[in-house]
Design a protein around this motif. Structure first.
Motif, short mmCIF file in Angstrom:
data_model
loop_
_atom_site.label_atom_id
_atom_site.label_comp_id
_atom_site.label_asym_id
_atom_site.label_seq_id
_atom_site.Cartn_x
_atom_site.Cartn_y
_atom_site.Cartn_z
N TYR A 162 0.97 -1.21 0.18
CA TYR A 162 0.05 0.11 -0.27
C TYR A 162 0.72 1.97 -0.12
O TYR A 162 0.75 2.35 -0.14
N GLY A 200 2.93 1.60 -1.81
CA GLY A 200 3.87 1.80 -3.82
C GLY A 200 2.74 2.08 -4.24
O GLY A 200 2.20 3.18 -4.92
N LEU A 201 1.36 2.27 -3.57
CA LEU A 201 -0.01 2.27 -3.84
C LEU A 201 -0.20 3.63 -3.91
O LEU A 201 -1.11 4.09 -4.26
N ILE A 227 1.19 5.84 -5.32
CA ILE A 227 1.71 6.56 -6.60
C ILE A 227 0.08 6.67 -7.05
O ILE A 227 0.03 7.25 -7.45
N PHE A 264 8.90 1.37 -9.37
CA PHE A 264 7.26 1.92 -9.36
C PHE A 264 7.39 2.63 -10.70
O PHE A 264 6.56 3.24 -10.86
N ILE A 317 4.59 1.90 -13.30
CA ILE A 317 3.74 3.02 -13.78
C ILE A 317 3.92 3.67 -15.04
O ILE A 317 2.89 4.34 -15.44
N MET A 341 -2.46 -1.25 -10.53
CA MET A 341 -0.54 -1.07 -9.90
C MET A 341 -0.59 -2.05 -8.41
O MET A 341 0.23 -2.79 -8.63
N LEU A 400 2.23 -5.11 -8.01
CA LEU A 400 3.07 -4.73 -7.30
C LEU A 400 2.67 -5.76 -5.77
O LEU A 400 3.98 -7.01 -5.82
#
Lengths: 211, 208
Positions: A106, A108-109, A111, B79, B83, B122, B126
């Motif tokens: 979370y 990383g999320l 973004i 990251f 993206i 995303m 991950l």
């Protein structure tokens, strides 16, 4: 100084906390708001991280807003945010490893947190760096506020503790009190947030009727 | 083969993107007013997942990891790279939808470009990154090859599609109910999703 804290700027800072709350009113950034709130500590860390990232990405985008070609602005914004998130994620791993393991993907999320993109598109692309900074702080805190409330309720009812400290004394358990295991399940987060929105809207409506 | 199938079924029901991880909530809540539109968005999300997760898998194992072609551990770039891949593919999907189905394009509106910031995509990338490290012999969640990542992406996409279409169907019926005024719209939707998530929790004991 007086210009820096003019009335409009105060408005920019304070309205997301209440009438324009990004989570409860604009329904942005729900994903992480639900997932990290089973305990209070990760909720606080997540709220602070989002506040910092929103504020600084707002400032950066606002500084370079006139040089970004309009067609590729989304990608530029995403890259700026991704770079900031990478930094925050590394800092968390270095200084708060336990929490960063709990938050897992979370961080990383962040973004793809809609609050960030929403603020960048709606505010930072049109305003100066200082206003954007305040706007970022305000929105981040508005988000953190909801996280903390939901996190506190879930940890208190689900584990009988706050921030890991036992609040409900042992004598209660001896008398037959039991923790509500449902509260730590994902489903309750949705229902609690629904109730939070209900309460907030009812309160706002009352205020408006008084006027 | 068995592993692929179990990965696929698990990611639809047990590790459902919406009900277990709350990923992709923003568009999930905003577009689920009508079954037809939500079906379109669900298919678009599934497609984007199906392309991005294997691409990200290859990037992660062949470029970013230590045994990749660059021979250096570049995981900290993950990251930014992920993206960028997602944003590029979403742009592509947007052009295709605009060309072949203008009515769907109009109905999805702003939410089509916003698939780029849909957490489900995303998030799947991950989670895939985390699952590479798992041991395939002991864990049914491990992702060890491109085929695994395709099965995982397809399962997650279909799980998301299932969730959004069923919520849209409930909301269409809910238009006729008498809900307290401050709870209308968003509040009641949250509570509905919560109850659906509780129902989906039954699958969590599933052993495949």
């Amino acid at each position: 100084m007086s210009k820096l804290f003019s009335k409009e700027n105060k408005e920019v800072l304070s309205s997301p906390l209440n009438v324009n709350n990004p989570v409860a009113v604009q329904v942005l950034g729900i994903c992480s708001a639900l997932a990290v709130t089973s305990q209070l500590m990760p909720a606080i860390v997540m709220g602070l991280s989002v506040t910092v990232i929103t504020a600084f990405s707002n400032v950066i985008i606002s500084l370079i807003r006139n040089t970004i070609p309009n067609r590729i602005r989304i990608i530029v914004q995403l890259v700026v945010v991704a770079a900031l998130v990478t930094i925050v994620s590394m800092l968390l791993k270095a200084f708060a490893y336990d929490v960063s393991v709990q938050l897992s993907v979370y961080v990383g999320l962040i973004i793809t947190n809609c609050i960030l993109m929403g603020r960048l598109e709606a505010f930072a692309m049109m305003n100066g760096p200082w206003e954007s900074f305040l706007d970022g702080i305000g929105n981040g805190l508005g988000y953190a506020f909801v996280l903390v409330v939901v996190g506190a309720i879930r940890e208190f009812l689900g584990n009988g503790s706050l921030l890991g400290f036992q609040i409900i004394p042992q004598s209660f358990y001896d008398m037959g009190y039991m923790n509500n295991g449902m509260m730590t399940m994902p489903a309750m987060a949705l229902i609690l947030l629904g109730c939070f929105i209900w309460a907030q809207r009812a309160a706002l409506e009352k205020k408006e009727n008084k006027k | 083969m068995e592993h692929l199938l179990s990965l696929f079924v698990r990611s639809i029901f047990v590790d459902n993107m919406i009900f277990a991880f709350f990923l992709g909530m923003c568009s999930y809540l905003a577009v689920s007013k009508n079954v037809k539109t939500s079906l379109g968005l669900g298919v678009a999300v599934t497609f984007v997942l199906l392309v991005t997760v294997p691409v990200d898998y290859l990037l992660q194992t062949k470029v970013l990891s230590e045994d990749g072609i660059l021979g250096q551990d570049l995981t900290y770039l993950a990251f930014i790279l992920f993206i960028a891949v997602i944003a590029g593919i979403v742009q592509l999907v947007e052009m295709v939808v605009e060309r072949f189905s203008p009515s769907l394009y109009a109905a999805l509106g702003i939410f089509l470009p916003l698939i780029a910031v849909n957490c489900a995509i995303m998030g799947a990338s991950l989670f895939m990154q985390q699952r590479i490290q798992m041991d395939p012999a002991t864990s049914s969640q491990a992702i060890g090859s491109v085929w695994d990542s395709i099965a995982y992406a397809l399962g997650s996409g279909i799980g998301w599609l299932l969730a959004i279409v069923s919520l849209a169907a409930i909301r269409e019926k809910m238009a006729y109910t008498n809900v307290p005024k401050p709870l209308q719209g968003l509040g009641i939707t949250f509570i509905t999703v919560g109850l659906m998530a509780m129902a989906f929790m039954c699958f969590s004991g599933l052993k495949i």
